[in-house]
Design a protein around this motif. Structure first.
Motif: not given
Length: 161
Positions: A36, A99, A103, A107, A110, A127
């Motif tokens: 990512c 969030d 995606y 971004k 994660d 995601h």
């Protein structure tokens, strides 16, 4: 007991949930996926820079609390102290729990995961638009259920306590 969120906590519910987490947990993790890197831009770097003074450790691997990547994707776990400064960063970065992994063109990091004494409590796969929370005391369960607009389902069959 483990609960799944039926509805994404946003706005006041999100902020109240994070406040509960900082008061009941000692640290949290954010994940960076190596595939990512192109979409981790301004917001990602702003959050990581703001959290940097409270970084406990960084560890490369292939799994976090909810996601096992096998050998084909690498990830980096960033572990931070849960305190009033770091929670303010998480609250200011977004008003939406998913969030943390959703995606987007700009971004955020994660898979926000909070831990108490090494046990994952709040676990987010943004995601996948999925989150769950392990509640360790009746007092914490009562507090969680009192958060406005929080909708939960028990998941006793998945993670054992």
């Amino acid at each position: 007991m483990l609960f799944e969120f039926n509805v994404e906590p946003t706005g006041k519910s999100y902020r109240t949930l994070l406040q509960m987490c900082v008061e009941t947990n000692d640290h949290f993790e954010l994940t960076s996926y190596n595939d990512c890197k192109d979409i981790y831009t301004t917001r990602y770097h702003q959050v990581m820079t703001a959290l940097a003074p409270d970084l406990i450790s960084t560890k490369a691997g292939h799994a976090n609390a909810l996601n096992t990547m096998g050998g084909w994707h690498a990830l980096v776990l960033h572990r931070y102290q849960a305190n009033s400064v770091t929670i303010r960063v998480l609250k200011q970065a977004t008003t939406s729990l998913y969030d943390w992994g959703r995606y987007a063109r700009d971004k955020l990091p994660d898979d926000l995961t909070f831990y108490q004494a090494g046990v994952p409590t709040l676990m987010v796969l943004g995601h996948e638009e999925y989150a769950c929370m392990r509640v360790q005391t009746k007092k914490d369960l009562k507090r969680l259920l009192a958060i406005p607009d929080i909708k939960l389902s028990p998941r006793e069959d998945w993670l054992t306590d």
